[in-house]
Design an enzyme around this catalytic site. Structure first.
Site, PDB file in Angstrom:
ATOM      1  N   GLY B  74       0.842  -1.197   0.000  1.00 12.89           N
ATOM      2  CA  GLY B  74       0.000   0.000   0.000  1.00 12.89           C
ATOM      3  C   GLY B  74       0.873   1.241   0.000  1.00 12.89           C
ATOM      4  O   GLY B  74       0.562   2.240  -0.671  1.00 12.89           O
ATOM      5  N   ASN B 155      -6.826   4.860   9.679  1.00 10.19           N
ATOM      6  CA  ASN B 155      -6.361   3.629  10.311  1.00 10.19           C
ATOM      7  C   ASN B 155      -6.421   3.660  11.836  1.00 10.19           C
ATOM      8  O   ASN B 155      -6.495   2.624  12.471  1.00 10.19           O
ATOM      9  CB  ASN B 155      -4.941   3.312   9.849  1.00 10.19           C
ATOM     10  CG  ASN B 155      -4.040   4.525   9.822  1.00 10.19           C
ATOM     11  OD1 ASN B 155      -4.365   5.534   9.208  1.00 10.19           O
ATOM     12  ND2 ASN B 155      -2.923   4.446  10.513  1.00 10.19           N
ATOM     13  N   GLN B 183      -7.186   1.006   4.316  1.00  8.40           N
ATOM     14  CA  GLN B 183      -8.006   0.491   5.421  1.00  8.40           C
ATOM     15  C   GLN B 183      -9.437   0.166   4.991  1.00  8.40           C
ATOM     16  O   GLN B 183     -10.118  -0.590   5.671  1.00  8.40           O
ATOM     17  CB  GLN B 183      -8.056   1.522   6.561  1.00  8.40           C
ATOM     18  CG  GLN B 183      -6.767   1.654   7.332  1.00  8.40           C
ATOM     19  CD  GLN B 183      -6.449   0.422   8.179  1.00  8.40           C
ATOM     20  OE1 GLN B 183      -7.335  -0.323   8.579  1.00  8.40           O
ATOM     21  NE2 GLN B 183      -5.170   0.214   8.436  1.00  8.40           N
ATOM     22  N   SER B 203      -4.146  -2.415  -0.301  1.00  9.20           N
ATOM     23  CA  SER B 203      -3.087  -3.311   0.149  1.00  9.20           C
ATOM     24  C   SER B 203      -3.656  -4.675   0.484  1.00  9.20           C
ATOM     25  O   SER B 203      -4.771  -4.778   0.999  1.00  9.20           O
ATOM     26  CB  SER B 203      -2.411  -2.699   1.387  1.00  9.20           C
ATOM     27  OG  SER B 203      -1.396  -3.558   1.849  1.00  9.20           O
ATOM     28  N   HIS B 205      -2.600  -7.085   2.717  1.00 10.74           N
ATOM     29  CA  HIS B 205      -2.582  -7.687   4.056  1.00 10.74           C
ATOM     30  C   HIS B 205      -3.656  -7.171   4.998  1.00 10.74           C
ATOM     31  O   HIS B 205      -3.781  -7.663   6.123  1.00 10.74           O
ATOM     32  CB  HIS B 205      -1.185  -7.593   4.686  1.00 10.74           C
ATOM     33  CG  HIS B 205      -0.746  -6.234   5.108  1.00 10.74           C
ATOM     34  ND1 HIS B 205      -0.707  -5.879   6.443  1.00 10.74           N
ATOM     35  CD2 HIS B 205      -0.310  -5.176   4.422  1.00 10.74           C
ATOM     36  CE1 HIS B 205      -0.253  -4.633   6.531  1.00 10.74           C
ATOM     37  NE2 HIS B 205      -0.004  -4.183   5.319  1.00 10.74           N
ATOM     38  N   THR B 241       9.754  -8.379 -12.192  1.00 10.90           N
ATOM     39  CA  THR B 241       8.983  -9.603 -12.357  1.00 10.90           C
ATOM     40  C   THR B 241       7.922  -9.674 -11.263  1.00 10.90           C
ATOM     41  O   THR B 241       8.212  -9.462 -10.089  1.00 10.90           O
ATOM     42  CB  THR B 241       9.923 -10.833 -12.301  1.00 10.90           C
ATOM     43  OG1 THR B 241      10.852 -10.707 -13.372  1.00 10.90           O
ATOM     44  CG2 THR B 241       9.141 -12.132 -12.457  1.00 10.90           C
ATOM     45  N   CYS B 329       4.292   6.892  24.231  1.00 13.71           N
ATOM     46  CA  CYS B 329       5.211   5.836  24.644  1.00 13.71           C
ATOM     47  C   CYS B 329       5.289   4.719  23.619  1.00 13.71           C
ATOM     48  O   CYS B 329       6.206   3.924  23.635  1.00 13.71           O
ATOM     49  CB  CYS B 329       4.800   5.277  25.989  1.00 13.71           C
ATOM     50  SG  CYS B 329       5.177   6.422  27.306  1.00 13.71           S
TER      51      CYS B 329
HETATM   52  C1  LIG Z   1      -4.161   4.110   5.699  1.00 12.13           C
HETATM   53  C2  LIG Z   1      -2.962   3.300   5.353  1.00 12.13           C
HETATM   54  N1  LIG Z   1      -2.219   3.625   4.290  1.00 12.13           N
HETATM   55  C3  LIG Z   1      -1.143   2.920   3.933  1.00 12.13           C
HETATM   56  C4  LIG Z   1      -0.740   1.816   4.648  1.00 12.13           C
HETATM   57  C5  LIG Z   1       0.479   1.075   4.224  1.00 12.13           C
HETATM   58  O1  LIG Z   1       0.174  -0.141   3.585  1.00 12.13           O
HETATM   59  P1  LIG Z   1       1.292  -1.280   3.507  1.00 12.13           P
HETATM   60  O2  LIG Z   1       1.434  -1.810   4.888  1.00 12.13           O
HETATM   61  O3  LIG Z   1       0.758  -2.291   2.557  1.00 12.13           O
HETATM   62  O4  LIG Z   1       2.538  -0.643   3.010  1.00 12.13           O
HETATM   63  C6  LIG Z   1      -1.476   1.426   5.774  1.00 12.13           C
HETATM   64  C7  LIG Z   1      -1.058   0.259   6.562  1.00 12.13           C
HETATM   65  O5  LIG Z   1      -0.874   0.299   7.761  1.00 12.13           O
HETATM   66  C8  LIG Z   1      -2.612   2.191   6.133  1.00 12.13           C
HETATM   67  O6  LIG Z   1      -3.341   1.871   7.205  1.00 12.13           O
END
Ligand SMILES: Cc1ncc(COP(=O)(O)O)c(C=O)c1O
Lengths: 144, 390
Positions: B74, B155, B183, B203, B205, B241, B329
């Site tokens: 992402g 996020n 997100q 993204s 994951h 690739t 922290c």
């Molecule tokens: C709002 C937002 N943008 C971008 C990212 C980054 O994505 P990636 O972890 O695939 O680099 C995240 C991931 O934490 C996200 O929450």
């Protein structure tokens, strides 16, 4: 944040937590904005720290260093307690992550602040004996 | 309740779904062909698998397959959109990039880098719920503005932005609109054509595909400056690739998310509602952060008085619960997260932040276990806090 087993132990089961009803020395350092406040209560008799406790607002390391520092000066003389350094606290905790070393500085300062309060209570100016007792209104940046 | 393991940090990452894993596995071994090796069927099949995934991703956002560029994350999609657009002919020499104060660092640090290069970057404020101020957006767009980049959903606090209004303002003023939907993609409906989105980052994951694969939707007709040059993969827009297995996984995960979205939104939303209601009812001196309604179904973010976020996370971890905080922290810097600061929380309030992000794998028992432990932890730790007042 990776903590040592010692830190985790003192975080999960902190020693000497709470307020001391009959404390004759109380010191507080840190501020809310920075995210750490430590308050130390002591019962001092014949120059000996008979009992000690703490209350801490802060991260895991802040709680663990408070707990460890109170353990290290409990039963000690004022003179011995004044020699407590932050690095001795870090060592006793088997290390702290660099970003958390400031917590040990705060613990040292909190002990000194309580001792300064004890002297003040007896009408003695603590500054020549203890020096700066921390709590200099800024955040802990320079300790990083 | 007996001790259990509860993963409540799905905004950080999600596990790979079983269906996704089984679909991707052959591409590591038997189907290992290089998609560019088009003269034999092994390579052709790899190419076909990527093209199927491209269509699957496109379907979820109402795009065309050719508008999807696969990336390595992402973050890379965000970089590609901002750098690629600002440096493209499309920008017509205009130098202003407008973004918001609550973006992910993938956007904010990229905007900083562009600023270093001499671009003019405007960072828009948000209201107390984390919604971008539309009048500020309107005022910030000038003749020199090339691109507006505002995230679909945040996020940390889960707030969903009014994308249509934002896109309308952009188009009325003749500027392009990118959104970081990392997100939001697969979790809430987004139709790029209906909303008028020019570019969108996503993204793998966050939707049960593996880490290290993402995509950028680029509306056809927009030509970005390529900055990963080489063998010309992804139509020359991103050489290298292809991560075939990862791309296949992203496609399959997207398909599943698209097909199950309505049901999952209802389920995850009800879990979050249960969590929020119980926490706010049982725990004194706490508040929900982010928008009360317009938020991601899985996001519950709170601030608790007189307690530091890292303490909460560590205690929750000891109870088997994975959660996150934006407290100072927990960050390398001295300040709490920029998002919590931007919504107007004081340092004091922001130090006590907790983010619990649920997903389809979670259950009502998970929620009850979280609440039970959170209640215990707060009661115990607040007693240790010198600033706690009942
Ligand atoms: C709002 C937002 N943008 C971008 C990212 C980054 O994505 P990636 O972890 O695939 O680099 C995240 C991931 O934490 C996200 O929450």
């Amino acid at each position: 944040m990776e903590y040592s087993n010692k830190v985790m132990d003192h975080f999960a089961n902190p020693r000497n937590v709470g307020e001391l009803e009959d404390a004759n020395a109380v010191g507080q350092v840190g501020n809310l904005k920075c995210g750490d406040i430590m308050k130390i209560y002591m019962k001092i008799e014949d120059d000996i720290i008979k009992d000690i406790s703490f209350k801490t607002f802060g991260c895991g390391a802040a709680i663990a260093t408070s707990s460890m520092a109170t353990e290290m000066v409990k039963g000690k003389t004022i003179q011995e307690a004044l020699k407590l350094t932050n690095s001795a606290v870090v060592e006793a905790l088997e290390g702290l992550p660099p970003a958390k070393v400031h917590c040990s500085v705060l613990a040292e300062e909190a002990i000194k602040a309580a001792l300064a309060d004890y002297y003040k209570g007896k009408g003695i100016d603590p500054t020549p004996i203890i020096g700066c007792t921390g709590d200099c209104a800024h955040c802990h940046g320079e300790h990083h | 309740m007996d001790k259990r393991f509860v993963y409540a940090d799905n905004a950080a990452t999600t596990p790979v779904a079983a269906e996704v894993l089984s679909k991707m596995l052959p591409y590591f071994t038997g189907e290992f062909g290089n998609p560019s090796a088009g003269f034999y069927s092994l390579g052709q099949r790899a190419k076909a698998a990527i093209e199927e995934a491209r269509q699957q991703v496109a379907n979820v956002i109402g795009a065309e397959a050719k508008e999807i560029i696969f990336t390595g994350s992402g973050t890379e999609a965000d970089n590609m959109a901002l750098r690629g657009f600002m440096h493209s002919k499309q920008a017509k020499g205009r130098r202003r990039l407008i973004t918001s104060a609550i973006e992910h660092h993938a956007i904010l640090h990229t905007a900083d880098a562009l600023k270093e290069e001499g671009f003019n970057v405007v960072v828009l404020p948000v209201d107390n719920y984390g919604v971008v101020k539309l009048d500020a957006l309107e005022n910030a767009i000038n003749e020199d503005t090339a691109l507006v980049s505002i995230m679909t959903a945040n996020n940390e606090i889960g707030t969903v932005q009014p994308l249509r209004e934002i896109a309308d303002i952009c188009h009325k003023k003749g500027v392009f609109f990118h959104t970081d939907a990392v997100q939001a993609f697969g979790h809430i409906p987004i139709n790029v054509k209906e909303l008028g989105i020019d570019m969108l980052s996503l993204s793998g994951h966050k939707i049960n595909a593996p880490k290290g694969v993402g995509a950028l939707y680029v509306r056809s007709g927009i030509a970005l400056q390529s900055y990963i040059t080489g063998g010309g993969q992804e139509k020359g827009r991103r050489s290298g690739t292809e991560n075939v297995a990862g791309i296949v996984a992203l496609g399959e995960a997207a398909r599943l998310k698209g097909e199950n979205m309505e049901r999952e939104m209802a389920y995850v939303g009800s879990l979050s509602k249960r969590l929020q209601e119980k926490v706010l009812e049982r725990i004194p001196q706490c508040a929900l952060t982010g928008h009360p309604e317009n938020r991601l179904p899985g996001n519950s973010s709170f601030v608790f008085a007189a307690i530091e976020g890292e303490t909460l996370i560590m205690d929750l971890n000891l109870a088997g619960i994975c959660a996150a905080t934006g407290s100072a922290c927990s960050t390398a810097s001295l300040d709490p997260s920029h998002v919590l600061m931007s919504i107007g929380l004081s340092h004091e309030r922001a130090h006590g932040s907790l983010r619990l992000t649920l997903d389809v794998m979670n259950t009502e028992d998970d929620v009850d276990y979280i609440v039970e432990n959170l209640e215990k932890i707060l009661e115990r730790r607040r007693k240790m806090s010198p600033v706690w007042e009942e």
